[in-house]
Design a protein around this motif. Structure first.
Motif, short mmCIF file in Angstrom:
data_model
loop_
_atom_site.label_atom_id
_atom_site.label_comp_id
_atom_site.label_asym_id
_atom_site.label_seq_id
_atom_site.Cartn_x
_atom_site.Cartn_y
_atom_site.Cartn_z
N VAL A 283 0.83 -1.20 0.00
CA VAL A 283 0.00 0.00 0.00
C VAL A 283 0.87 1.26 0.00
N PHE A 284 1.98 1.21 0.73
CA PHE A 284 2.79 2.42 0.91
C PHE A 284 3.99 2.54 -0.01
N LEU A 285 4.23 1.55 -0.86
CA LEU A 285 5.45 1.57 -1.67
C LEU A 285 5.47 2.78 -2.63
N ALA A 286 4.39 2.97 -3.38
CA ALA A 286 4.35 4.09 -4.33
C ALA A 286 4.38 5.45 -3.62
N PRO A 287 3.55 5.66 -2.56
CA PRO A 287 3.64 6.94 -1.85
C PRO A 287 5.03 7.21 -1.27
N TYR A 288 5.69 6.15 -0.77
CA TYR A 288 7.02 6.31 -0.20
C TYR A 288 8.01 6.76 -1.27
N LYS A 290 7.27 8.40 -4.06
CA LYS A 290 6.98 9.79 -4.42
C LYS A 290 7.54 10.74 -3.38
N HIS A 291 7.40 10.33 -2.12
CA HIS A 291 7.90 11.12 -1.00
C HIS A 291 9.41 11.31 -1.11
N SER A 292 10.10 10.28 -1.64
CA SER A 292 11.56 10.38 -1.80
C SER A 292 11.93 11.20 -3.03
N GLY A 293 10.93 11.76 -3.71
CA GLY A 293 11.21 12.62 -4.85
C GLY A 293 11.34 11.91 -6.17
N ILE A 294 10.60 10.80 -6.33
CA ILE A 294 10.64 10.06 -7.59
C ILE A 294 9.33 10.36 -8.32
N ASP A 295 9.38 10.50 -9.66
CA ASP A 295 8.14 10.90 -10.36
C ASP A 295 7.09 9.78 -10.34
N GLU A 296 5.84 10.15 -10.65
CA GLU A 296 4.72 9.24 -10.42
C GLU A 296 4.80 7.96 -11.23
N TYR A 297 5.23 8.09 -12.50
CA TYR A 297 5.25 6.88 -13.34
C TYR A 297 6.29 5.88 -12.86
N SER A 298 7.45 6.40 -12.45
CA SER A 298 8.50 5.51 -11.94
C SER A 298 8.02 4.84 -10.65
N ALA A 299 7.29 5.60 -9.82
CA ALA A 299 6.77 5.05 -8.57
C ALA A 299 5.78 3.92 -8.85
N ALA A 300 4.89 4.13 -9.85
CA ALA A 300 3.92 3.10 -10.20
C ALA A 300 4.63 1.88 -10.79
N PHE A 301 5.75 2.16 -11.47
CA PHE A 301 6.50 1.07 -12.11
C PHE A 301 7.08 0.11 -11.07
N LEU A 302 7.38 0.65 -9.87
CA LEU A 302 7.87 -0.22 -8.79
C LEU A 302 6.88 -1.34 -8.51
N LEU A 303 5.59 -1.00 -8.49
CA LEU A 303 4.56 -2.01 -8.25
C LEU A 303 4.51 -3.04 -9.37
N SER A 304 4.75 -2.58 -10.60
CA SER A 304 4.77 -3.51 -11.74
C SER A 304 5.93 -4.49 -11.59
N ILE A 305 7.10 -3.98 -11.18
CA ILE A 305 8.26 -4.86 -10.97
C ILE A 305 7.90 -5.92 -9.94
N LEU A 347 15.68 -3.83 5.54
CA LEU A 347 16.75 -3.24 4.75
C LEU A 347 16.24 -2.12 3.84
N CYS A 348 14.93 -2.00 3.68
CA CYS A 348 14.37 -1.01 2.75
C CYS A 348 14.82 0.42 3.03
N PRO A 349 14.85 0.88 4.30
CA PRO A 349 15.26 2.28 4.55
C PRO A 349 16.66 2.60 4.05
N LEU A 350 17.50 1.56 3.83
CA LEU A 350 18.85 1.80 3.34
C LEU A 350 18.82 2.19 1.86
N ALA A 351 17.70 1.83 1.16
CA ALA A 351 17.60 2.13 -0.26
C ALA A 351 17.22 3.58 -0.45
N SER A 352 18.21 4.42 -0.72
CA SER A 352 17.90 5.86 -0.84
C SER A 352 17.58 6.24 -2.28
N SER A 353 18.29 5.62 -3.24
CA SER A 353 18.11 6.01 -4.64
C SER A 353 16.99 5.20 -5.28
#
Length: 411
Positions: A283-288, A290-305, A347-353
């Motif tokens: 539920v929070f992956l895409a909002p997180y 976006k919050h880290s400053g990633i554009d919307e399409y890339s954020a949605a793409f995370l869910l596709s991966i 380990l997720c919080p370590l992923a900054s980029s």
């Protein structure tokens, strides 16, 4: 057929693969449909002029009904077998969505989409999982893994499809079409051919659970006479024993003696705790992101991966779990996959980029797929195929609460 007919042997293939395909479709709908509906929420919210949380209740009610109706579904399967239950469920889903297309208030949507379609999905989910245990024994982990892969596959197809329908037909038209699509669950249900004799829904039940049931009858009720005399004696019982009688009736379809089963209890407690945090990261992956400053399409793409890895992970886990090294230690494999899941999140919080998040979501997809593929398999392994129907019903109603609470607490 002789009265002491042995239970039909699971064919481990043949028509069983058609059953897996049917289960793939109905499990896919049951899990993916409530998530896929989120696309219409914005429009419905504007149309009825309500707040977002009021609209979000639609999918919450739907999920709660799907999980909470677990025991009802189990009782129906024990009574009538898998095929009619799934076909009736598909009918309910279709009717719920088609009537939702004509709703004039948000309350009517709660009833049509939340309760009717939710209940239909509950009647789809469990019989599909249960019948796999009847058709497979040696290859059961593979069959379970393939059937559970329905969920990510459906989610990947439903999300773009819903968007397409919405752009072309608006939400009312989309609900009509989705209702028609959900009626395909009836087709999936028709594939669930009962095993054994013509009266399979009754006979295997008696034969499979015969030993257990007889033991329990003798120990719990202390009734030594077999079937026919008990009916007579039950009618002559006094009023005060009516309560106990009712309990026995329920116990016939929902086996509460499972609560004395140590493995089942451990599984239940572990699962209920796990589900508190199980869906929250999705539920929070895409909002997180976006919050880290990633554009919307890339954020949605995370869910596709996540979904694509998940698709591959489920059948693969099934195949690994079926190997001769892992199968005897399947419980440990399940524990490992849960631990692996937890480690990913730690380990997720370590992923900054963005690259880090891509790595995280692919590992998370793998862990998620592993746990999902094994979820029902471990339970079947613990309680055996005969008591599995009751076990699924009892587990889903316990999970229902934590699945509802998880994301809001996380939020």
């Amino acid at each position: 057929a002789h009265p002491a007919m042995p239970p039909p042997v699971p064919p481990d293939g043949g028509w069983g693969w058609m059953v897996v395909f049917g289960a793939f479709v109905s499990i896919g709908f049951a899990y993916a449909f409530p998530k896929g509906l989120a696309i219409f929420f914005k429009e419905i919210q504007d149309f009825f002029g309500t707040s977002y949380s009021e609209v979000a209740w639609i999918s919450s009610i739907m999920l709660a009904t799907t999980y909470g109706a677990g025991p009802i579904s189990s009782i129906l399967v024990n009574r009538y077998g898998s095929r009619p239950v799934v076909m009736f469920g598909g009918l309910l889903c279709g009717v719920g969505m088609i009537s939702a297309a004509f709703c004039t208030s948000i309350l009517q949507l709660y009833i049509c989409v939340g309760f009717i379609t939710g209940f239909g999905l509950a009647l789809n989910l469990q019989p599909s999982v249960i019948i796999i245990g009847k058709y497979f024994l040696k290859r059961r982990p593979i069959a379970n893994g393939l059937a559970m892969a329905g969920s990510p596959v459906m989610l990947c197809t439903l999300a773009p499809l819903n968007q397409f329908l919405f752009d072309n037909f608006g939400w009312r038209g989309s609900f009509l079409i989705l209702g028609a699509i959900l009626l395909n669950c009836c087709v999936a249900g028709a594939l669930f051919r009962p095993i054994g004799a013509a009266t399979a829904s009754v006979k295997p039940q008696v034969t499979e659970e015969g030993k257990d049931a007889l033991k329990e009858k003798i120990t719990e009720e202390g009734v030594m006479e077999m079937s026919s005399p008990t009916n007579v004696s039950m009618e002559n019982k006094t009023e005060e024993e009516g309560g106990k009688d009712c309990c026995e009736k329920i116990n016939k379809y929902l086996d509460f003696s499972l609560f004395k089963h140590r493995g089942f209890l451990i599984y239940l407690i572990g699962n209920v705790l796990m589900f508190l945090g199980f869906f929250a990261p999705i539920v929070f992956l895409a909002p997180y992101a976006k919050h880290s400053g990633i554009d919307e399409y890339s954020a949605a793409f995370l869910l596709s991966i996540l979904a694509i890895v998940d698709m591959v992970a489920r059948p693969a886990t099934g195949i690994i779990a079926n190997s001769k090294w892992v199968r005897p230690r399947i419980q440990y494999f399940f524990s490992f996959s849960i631990a692996f899941n937890g480690t990913c999140h730690l380990l997720c919080p370590l992923a900054s980029s963005y690259t880090g998040l891509v790595v995280y979501s692919s590992f998370y997809g793998l862990a998620f797929g592993m746990v999902c593929a094994m979820l029902f398999e471990t339970l079947m392994d613990l309680v055996g195929a005969a008591r599995f129907t009751s076990a699924v019903g009892l587990v889903t109603i316990a999970e229902c609460c934590t699945i509802l609470l998880g994301p809001p607490i996380g939020g």
